[in-house]
Design a protein around this motif. Structure first.
Motif, PDB file in Angstrom:
ATOM      1  N   ILE A 101       0.842  -1.201   0.000  1.00 26.27           N
ATOM      2  CA  ILE A 101       0.000   0.000   0.000  1.00 26.27           C
ATOM      3  C   ILE A 101       0.882   1.258   0.000  1.00 26.27           C
ATOM      4  N   GLU A 102       2.007   1.203   0.710  1.00 21.17           N
ATOM      5  CA  GLU A 102       2.902   2.373   0.784  1.00 21.17           C
ATOM      6  C   GLU A 102       3.493   2.676  -0.603  1.00 21.17           C
ATOM      7  N   GLU A 103       3.922   1.639  -1.319  1.00 21.55           N
ATOM      8  CA  GLU A 103       4.478   1.837  -2.668  1.00 21.55           C
ATOM      9  C   GLU A 103       3.397   2.383  -3.608  1.00 21.55           C
ATOM     10  N   HIS A 104       2.209   1.821  -3.528  1.00 19.22           N
ATOM     11  CA  HIS A 104       1.129   2.214  -4.434  1.00 19.22           C
ATOM     12  C   HIS A 104       0.694   3.664  -4.184  1.00 19.22           C
ATOM     13  N   LEU A 105       0.694   4.040  -2.902  1.00 21.61           N
ATOM     14  CA  LEU A 105       0.257   5.392  -2.534  1.00 21.61           C
ATOM     15  C   LEU A 105       1.132   6.473  -3.172  1.00 21.61           C
ATOM     16  N   LEU A 106       2.432   6.206  -3.319  1.00 16.95           N
ATOM     17  CA  LEU A 106       3.363   7.207  -3.857  1.00 16.95           C
ATOM     18  C   LEU A 106       2.876   7.785  -5.189  1.00 16.95           C
ATOM     19  N   GLN A 107       2.335   6.908  -6.060  1.00 16.02           N
ATOM     20  CA  GLN A 107       1.889   7.360  -7.388  1.00 16.02           C
ATOM     21  C   GLN A 107       0.384   7.613  -7.450  1.00 16.02           C
ATOM     22  N   ASN A 108      -0.345   7.224  -6.371  1.00 14.77           N
ATOM     23  CA  ASN A 108      -1.806   7.251  -6.489  1.00 14.77           C
ATOM     24  C   ASN A 108      -2.535   7.904  -5.310  1.00 14.77           C
ATOM     25  N   PRO A 109      -2.053   9.057  -4.808  1.00 10.81           N
ATOM     26  CA  PRO A 109      -2.787   9.676  -3.696  1.00 10.81           C
ATOM     27  C   PRO A 109      -4.141  10.214  -4.167  1.00 10.81           C
ATOM     28  N   GLY A 110      -5.194   9.952  -3.398  1.00 12.35           N
ATOM     29  CA  GLY A 110      -6.526  10.492  -3.708  1.00 12.35           C
ATOM     30  C   GLY A 110      -7.128   9.987  -5.005  1.00 12.35           C
ATOM     31  N   ARG A 111      -6.652   8.862  -5.531  1.00 13.51           N
ATOM     32  CA  ARG A 111      -7.096   8.409  -6.855  1.00 13.51           C
ATOM     33  C   ARG A 111      -8.435   7.668  -6.815  1.00 13.51           C
ATOM     34  N   TYR A 112      -8.738   7.013  -5.713  1.00 21.40           N
ATOM     35  CA  TYR A 112      -9.874   6.079  -5.692  1.00 21.40           C
ATOM     36  C   TYR A 112     -11.108   6.668  -4.986  1.00 21.40           C
ATOM     37  N   SER A 113     -12.273   6.094  -5.337  1.00 21.27           N
ATOM     38  CA  SER A 113     -13.488   6.517  -4.626  1.00 21.27           C
ATOM     39  C   SER A 113     -13.732   5.617  -3.416  1.00 21.27           C
ATOM     40  N   ALA A 114     -13.051   4.458  -3.368  1.00 26.69           N
ATOM     41  CA  ALA A 114     -13.193   3.588  -2.193  1.00 26.69           C
ATOM     42  C   ALA A 114     -11.966   2.706  -2.055  1.00 26.69           C
ATOM     43  N   VAL A 115     -11.674   2.357  -0.798  1.00 29.80           N
ATOM     44  CA  VAL A 115     -10.597   1.403  -0.526  1.00 29.80           C
ATOM     45  C   VAL A 115     -11.167   0.310   0.371  1.00 29.80           C
TER      46      VAL A 115
END
Ligand code: ZN
Length: 314
Positions: free
Chosen positions: A145-159
């Motif tokens: 999740i930490e790696e993915h967050l670097l390129q994708n902050p605020g990208r999703y409507s749900a987690v």
């Protein structure tokens, strides 16, 4: 000195009991047929603690399993480990029906994707599960999740995260990273084994201890998460008791009855004494009678899992 809570950081914690690593390794050896003592490094004991501030129960140090440990455990449990169906999938799918873009953290082979109407991305650290997802043509990435967050902050409507939180060493950091991937107003759906269910009554429950699970979650604790992040708890959904869980519950009741009769109640998380083995042997014989009695009884507790739905505040 009090252990620091791994969710809220408070030192208002007390030690409920202590577990000898030697005993824990013996239980795992009986179950898995291999030695897992290297998972604990130089530790000889582990504390089981309760946080008075947020109600989390946790193990300290919070030793989590290596990839080798998960390889062994998933091969022992086979298809029962990465289930393609979880009771909370249908519930979460209905809650998220209007979401256009869903991230599932710890997705396994991405089976939850079937319940998502919009876009779906899974994150999974087990390479075998990622390969299985590829074969199923589901979008699952081999990233934390930490790696993915670097390129994708605020990208999703749900987690979403199903049966993962209890495995992580730092639940606070994990929840924070999950919340940073969604937009304000978005939803976070988290499921864990419920400490308000029959699960908390199990004896020698090795899979609910390190290096498998390092925390235990009550409804009160799930509600208290609101105090540490900008979120609001919208819903808590308990799983009903399934047939398999009902059989476990009957076994628990049988053990309690035998212990009561013999006057040898225990508060230990692990009890490997001769007396405990004798209790288990007698309980085994009376469990079917308990099952029959409980089938017509209104005292059945809640099922294994609870799912919390949070809204990220704007
Ligand atoms: Zn706490």
């Amino acid at each position: 000195m009090s252990e620091q809570c791994i969710l809220c950081g408070s030192s208002e914690t007390n030690q409920v009991s202590q577990v000898r690593i030697k005993d824990l390794c013996l239980l795992y050896h009986n179950y898995l047929g291999c030695d897992i003592s290297q998972e604990f490094g130089a530790h000889t004991e582990i504390s089981y603690c309760h946080c008075r501030e947020c109600d989390l129960k946790f193990f300290a140090p919070s030793v989590t399993g290596s990839s080798k440990f998960y390889e062994v455990i998933s091969s022992k449990m086979g298809p029962n480990y990465y289930l393609s169906e979880k009771s909370e999938y249908a519930f979460a799918g209905a809650v998220l029906q209007d979401c256009d873009n869903v991230l599932d953290v710890g997705s396994g082979a991405g089976h939850f994707g079937r319940y998502v109407k919009g876009g779906f991305t899974g994150l999974e650290l087990n390479p075998a599960a990622v390969s299985a997802a590829r074969e199923l043509k589901v979008n699952v990435r081999n990233e934390s999740i930490e790696e993915h967050l670097l390129q994708n902050p605020g990208r999703y409507s749900a987690v979403t995260s199903f049966q993962v939180l209890e495995h992580v060493a730092s639940p606070h950091a994990f929840i924070q990273s999950c919340l940073q991937t969604i937009r304000p107003g978005g939803l976070a759906v988290i499921s864990v084994p419920s400490e308000d269910s029959y699960v908390s009554l199990q004896e020698n429950a090795l899979l609910n201890m390190p290096p498998h699970h390092v925390s235990r979650w009550t409804d009160r604790c799930l509600k208290n998460i609101e105090n540490f992040f900008k979120i609001h708890l919208e819903q808590l959904e308990h799983e009903e008791l399934t047939e398999v869980h009902a059989a476990s519950f009957a076994g628990i009741i049988a053990r309690r009855l035998v212990r009561q009769r013999l006057g040898c109640q225990t508060t230990k998380l692990i009890d490997l004494s001769f007396r405990s083995k004798a209790v288990g042997r007698i309980a085994y014989w009376i469990t079917p009678f308990c099952s029959r009695f409980l089938a017509n009884s209104p005292i059945y507790p809640r099922g294994h899992s609870v799912t919390a739905v949070y809204r990220k505040l704007r």
